[in-house]
Design a protein around this motif. Sequence first.
Motif, PDB file in Angstrom:
ATOM      1  N   GLN A 186       0.840  -1.192   0.000  1.00  0.00           N
ATOM      2  CA  GLN A 186       0.000   0.000   0.000  1.00  0.00           C
ATOM      3  C   GLN A 186       0.880   1.249   0.000  1.00  0.00           C
ATOM      4  O   GLN A 186       2.059   1.190   0.364  1.00  0.00           O
ATOM      5  N   HIS A 202     -13.174  -3.493   2.276  1.00  0.00           N
ATOM      6  CA  HIS A 202     -12.249  -4.310   3.040  1.00  0.00           C
ATOM      7  C   HIS A 202     -10.945  -3.588   3.334  1.00  0.00           C
ATOM      8  O   HIS A 202     -10.365  -2.947   2.467  1.00  0.00           O
ATOM      9  N   ARG A 203     -10.485  -3.738   4.555  1.00  0.00           N
ATOM     10  CA  ARG A 203      -9.154  -3.280   4.895  1.00  0.00           C
ATOM     11  C   ARG A 203      -8.149  -4.277   4.338  1.00  0.00           C
ATOM     12  O   ARG A 203      -8.492  -5.431   4.067  1.00  0.00           O
ATOM     13  N   PRO A 204      -6.873  -3.876   4.170  1.00  0.00           N
ATOM     14  CA  PRO A 204      -5.860  -4.829   3.715  1.00  0.00           C
ATOM     15  C   PRO A 204      -5.812  -6.080   4.589  1.00  0.00           C
ATOM     16  O   PRO A 204      -5.655  -7.192   4.084  1.00  0.00           O
ATOM     17  N   GLU A 205      -5.959  -5.893   5.910  1.00  0.00           N
ATOM     18  CA  GLU A 205      -5.926  -7.047   6.818  1.00  0.00           C
ATOM     19  C   GLU A 205      -7.031  -8.038   6.489  1.00  0.00           C
ATOM     20  O   GLU A 205      -6.840  -9.263   6.553  1.00  0.00           O
ATOM     21  N   ASP A 206      -8.226  -7.493   6.144  1.00  0.00           N
ATOM     22  CA  ASP A 206      -9.349  -8.371   5.822  1.00  0.00           C
ATOM     23  C   ASP A 206      -9.098  -9.139   4.532  1.00  0.00           C
ATOM     24  O   ASP A 206      -9.389 -10.343   4.433  1.00  0.00           O
TER      25      ASP A 206
END
Length: 289
Positions: A186, A202-206
Amino acid sequence: MGFDGSPASATAVRWAARQALLRKADLAVIHCSMWPAVTHDLAPVPGIADSGLRHAAEAVLAEGAVIARDESPDVAVSTVLKYGWPAVLLRDASAGADMLVVGSRGIGGFMGLLVGSVSLELAATADCPVAVIRETEHPGGAVVVGIDALRFGSAPASKRLWEEVARQACVLATLTESPLQIVYVQPRHGVWHRSTAPTGPHRPEDLLEDIARTVRRWSPALEVSTRILAGTSAAGTLLEASRAAGTVVVGTHGHGVVRASVGSTAHAVLHHAQCPVLVVRPAGAAAGD
């Protein structure tokens, strides 16, 4: 498997032969000769044994088959001799194939570019994943999957792409008994252009957790890890992360022969990675996807 007799393509044949053995697949070694574009006289020179352009092409093809059989004696190896532009002929041969393997054979040493035009064009146009093989390898290195904010979002086309990228990487890592590392890149402090910002809820973690969960379902014994990295360039950050990788896997929506159609990240990774690169497009990818 495209073979042109160069040291780079010999390395690629060996890699393809090992993959064919692991996948329990047959291997077709293809040599594309462009001599008919120059002359139609391919016959032997009278009185000179083993001469003629056709014989020379057949000798190159036979060499590729010998290399493949020496590397993996249990793999069924066939040979195909074609006449014409390699990028077109190998693209046609990719229809229905599990994978197309080519050597890098670029102009290494000039601006760091290590991929030739044929390999680059095939990465953008082939109907199956394309493996571009370097002479530099890192045995035991991880299979690194690169995901960047520009290429992956929540749109159906993006989901199809990352699922196919993850599937291909999972197969490769499982067969070679290598760890799989999923890297999300990112922008650092918003330095990328606004148009490159990731879309979707969605977050990157998701997203990473979704991909990792899917991969573990496919291959429960596979060692899977995830990383979120920030950088001023998706390609540069991914290249640094994959410096010691066994293979780096990237996805592209592109379909075409110009630079932009393979995607800027995939384009840069193909040119600068110091390990084999597997380029994956979703099935049925078309221009404008």
